[in-house]
Design an enzyme around this catalytic site. Structure first.
Site, short mmCIF file in Angstrom:
data_model
loop_
_atom_site.label_atom_id
_atom_site.label_comp_id
_atom_site.label_asym_id
_atom_site.label_seq_id
_atom_site.Cartn_x
_atom_site.Cartn_y
_atom_site.Cartn_z
N LYS A 90 32.11 29.09 38.35
CA LYS A 90 33.56 28.92 38.33
C LYS A 90 34.16 29.18 39.71
O LYS A 90 35.26 29.71 39.85
CB LYS A 90 34.18 29.86 37.30
CG LYS A 90 33.57 29.77 35.93
CD LYS A 90 34.58 29.38 34.90
CE LYS A 90 33.99 29.36 33.52
NZ LYS A 90 33.41 28.13 33.15
N CYS A 91 33.47 28.79 40.72
CA CYS A 91 33.82 29.04 42.12
C CYS A 91 34.26 27.74 42.77
O CYS A 91 33.82 26.66 42.38
CB CYS A 91 32.58 29.60 42.83
SG CYS A 91 32.70 29.83 44.59
N GLY A 92 35.10 27.84 43.77
CA GLY A 92 35.49 26.66 44.52
C GLY A 92 34.32 25.98 45.21
O GLY A 92 34.41 24.82 45.61
N THR A 128 31.25 25.76 43.72
CA THR A 128 30.26 25.44 42.69
C THR A 128 29.64 24.06 42.88
O THR A 128 28.47 23.85 42.56
CB THR A 128 30.88 25.57 41.29
OG1 THR A 128 31.32 26.92 41.12
CG2 THR A 128 29.90 25.23 40.19
#
Length: 177
Positions: free
Chosen positions: A35-37, A39
């Site tokens: 759920k990371c920018g 990803t």
């Protein structure tokens, strides 16, 4: 001195094995999050895996939830996300901490061997991360998708900070394979 390959890691199923179990001529160790920018780097990592696995490259992902809760799922949910969203075929192991007193021994070792070059020269990404992440200890991992390239003996050849994409390190891989 201990090699990174002698350090035990935990699979998503909970089994403890030495990192050597996943080693190749080169091994790229990455702390990952779903759920990371960043990803979308899973796509680039998988592309590297498919291109260079037969030449000896192994990629090993380690999910981490230490950065703004960007890996909240269970190990089973993480495996499903990786498979369904990015068709990941390289091993993604059990969720770990990469910094602090509960840091996985592998990442404590890697941080000590390659403290990194995190700083303002990383531009806008540095500014954004510095605004939301408290001050870190020297060598700490600052965000998800920090990468460590290991040689066939488990020695760190390079550390790549999060904004360095898998495509950015392709030349290094070609040089060492």
């Amino acid at each position: 001195m201990t090699s990174a390959y002698d350090i035990d890691v935990t699979t998503a199923e909970g089994t403890s094995v030495p990192l050597r179990h996943y080693a190749g001529t080169l091994t790229l160790v990455v702390n990952v999050a779903s759920k990371c920018g960043l990803t979308a780097q899973y796509e680039g990592l998988e592309a590297l895996h498919r291109e260079f696995a037969d030449k000896g490259l192994r990629i090993v992902g380690f999910p981490c939830n230490q950065f703004l809760g960007q890996e909240p799922g269970t190990d089973e949910q993480i495996q499903e996300f990786c498979r369904l969203t990015y068709d990941v075929t390289f091993p993604v192991l059990g969720k770990i901490d990469v910094n602090g007193p509960e840091a996985a021994p592998l990442f404590a070792h890697l941080r000590a061997e390659a403290p990194g070059d995190w700083g303002p020269h990383h531009g806008e990404f540095y500014d954004k991360i510095s605004a939301v992440t408290p001050a870190t200890e020297p060598g700490d991992i600052v965000w998800n998708f920090t990468k460590f390239l290991l040689d066939d003996q488990g020695e760190v050849l390079a550390r790549y900070e999060p904004p360095t994409t898998p495509e950015d390190i392709k030349k290094d891989l070609q040089q060492h394979l």
